[in-house]
Design an enzyme around this catalytic site. Sequence first.
Site, short mmCIF file in Angstrom:
data_model
loop_
_atom_site.label_atom_id
_atom_site.label_comp_id
_atom_site.label_asym_id
_atom_site.label_seq_id
_atom_site.Cartn_x
_atom_site.Cartn_y
_atom_site.Cartn_z
NE ARG A 296 -7.31 5.45 -7.02
CZ ARG A 296 -8.63 5.40 -6.82
NH1 ARG A 296 -9.44 5.47 -7.85
NH2 ARG A 296 -9.11 5.29 -5.61
CE1 TYR B 150 -1.35 -5.22 -7.63
CE2 TYR B 150 -2.68 -3.42 -6.79
CZ TYR B 150 -2.42 -4.76 -6.88
OH TYR B 150 -3.22 -5.68 -6.23
N PRO C 197 -8.66 -8.15 -14.71
CG PRO C 197 -10.03 -9.09 -13.08
CD PRO C 197 -9.19 -9.44 -14.28
CG ASN C 198 -9.90 -3.98 -10.83
OD1 ASN C 198 -10.70 -3.12 -11.16
ND2 ASN C 198 -10.26 -5.04 -10.14
NE ARG D 58 -1.62 -7.75 -2.02
CZ ARG D 58 -2.27 -7.22 -3.07
NH1 ARG D 58 -1.88 -7.53 -4.30
NH2 ARG D 58 -3.27 -6.39 -2.89
CG HIS E 60 0.30 -12.97 -9.62
ND1 HIS E 60 -0.98 -12.63 -9.95
CD2 HIS E 60 0.40 -14.32 -9.73
CE1 HIS E 60 -1.64 -13.74 -10.25
NE2 HIS E 60 -0.83 -14.77 -10.13
CD GLU F 287 -0.48 -17.83 -11.79
OE1 GLU F 287 -0.38 -19.06 -11.99
OE2 GLU F 287 -0.97 -17.35 -10.76
CB ALA G 259 -9.33 -10.60 -8.67
CG ASN H 27 -1.28 -9.84 -13.53
OD1 ASN H 27 -2.10 -10.45 -12.84
ND2 ASN H 27 -0.59 -8.82 -13.07
O1 CA2 Z 1 -0.10 -8.76 -8.09
C1 CA2 Z 1 -0.77 -8.91 -9.10
O2 CA2 Z 1 -0.34 -8.70 -10.23
C2 CA2 Z 1 -2.25 -9.31 -8.98
O3 CA2 Z 1 -2.55 -10.21 -10.05
C3 CA2 Z 1 -3.05 -8.03 -9.09
C4 CA2 Z 1 -4.54 -8.23 -8.87
C5 CA2 Z 1 -4.81 -9.01 -7.59
O4 CA2 Z 1 -6.19 -9.30 -7.46
C6 CA2 Z 1 -4.02 -10.31 -7.54
O5 CA2 Z 1 -4.27 -10.95 -6.30
C7 CA2 Z 1 -2.54 -10.04 -7.69
C8 CA2 Z 1 -5.25 -6.88 -8.76
C9 CA2 Z 1 -5.00 -5.98 -9.92
C10 CA2 Z 1 -5.38 -4.59 -9.51
O6 CA2 Z 1 -4.60 -3.70 -10.24
C11 CA2 Z 1 -4.54 -2.42 -9.84
C12 CA2 Z 1 -3.54 -1.65 -10.38
C13 CA2 Z 1 -3.42 -0.35 -9.98
C14 CA2 Z 1 -4.29 0.18 -9.07
C15 CA2 Z 1 -5.30 -0.59 -8.52
C16 CA2 Z 1 -5.42 -1.91 -8.92
#
Ligand code: CA2
Length: 149
Positions: free
Chosen positions: A17, A22, A9-10, A106, A99, A97, A76, A73
Amino acid sequence: MNILILNGPNLNLLGKREPDIYGAQTLQDLMTDCSAYAEQLNHSVTHFQSNAEHEIVNAIHDAMNTIDFIVINPGAFTHTSIALRDALLGVNIPFIEIHISNVHARETFRQHSYLSDIASGVIVGCGTHGYKLAIESAAQQFNHQQKNG
Ligand code: CA2
């Protein structure tokens, strides 16, 4: 070898963003780079992103019999999903896996993963370059397995 890259997700927001956390590359561009890198190593990549847990579970099930290695990846879902853990255990496909951010630097809720202890490797905090590191490691692990059984 066929590698499946799964993004949770996301991650469709990559490059749009929060570039400070990221990175600036879009998911599409990142996956194009990953495919090119895998091809250099004589492997192939397919990829899938979803914001829905059940779609990622289904993609893991669909990988059975065709995919040799998964790079995931889970976003969340890393910190919440027993369903993803059960799916990965169920298909018995080795996975790495990854990240993008250093989850250990964090919030504390990001420091537990339902997947890390069953992964064949975990890459954290190397930015989007981590995907290439994961492909390289998958290739190395696959070649080692082929040679040594
Ligand atoms: O660091 C990572 O790759 C995470 O898997 C990213 C997740 C977060 O919930 C994990 O704890 C760590 C969140 C992905 C959100 O991705 C975005 C990318 C660009 C802008 C906003 C969110």
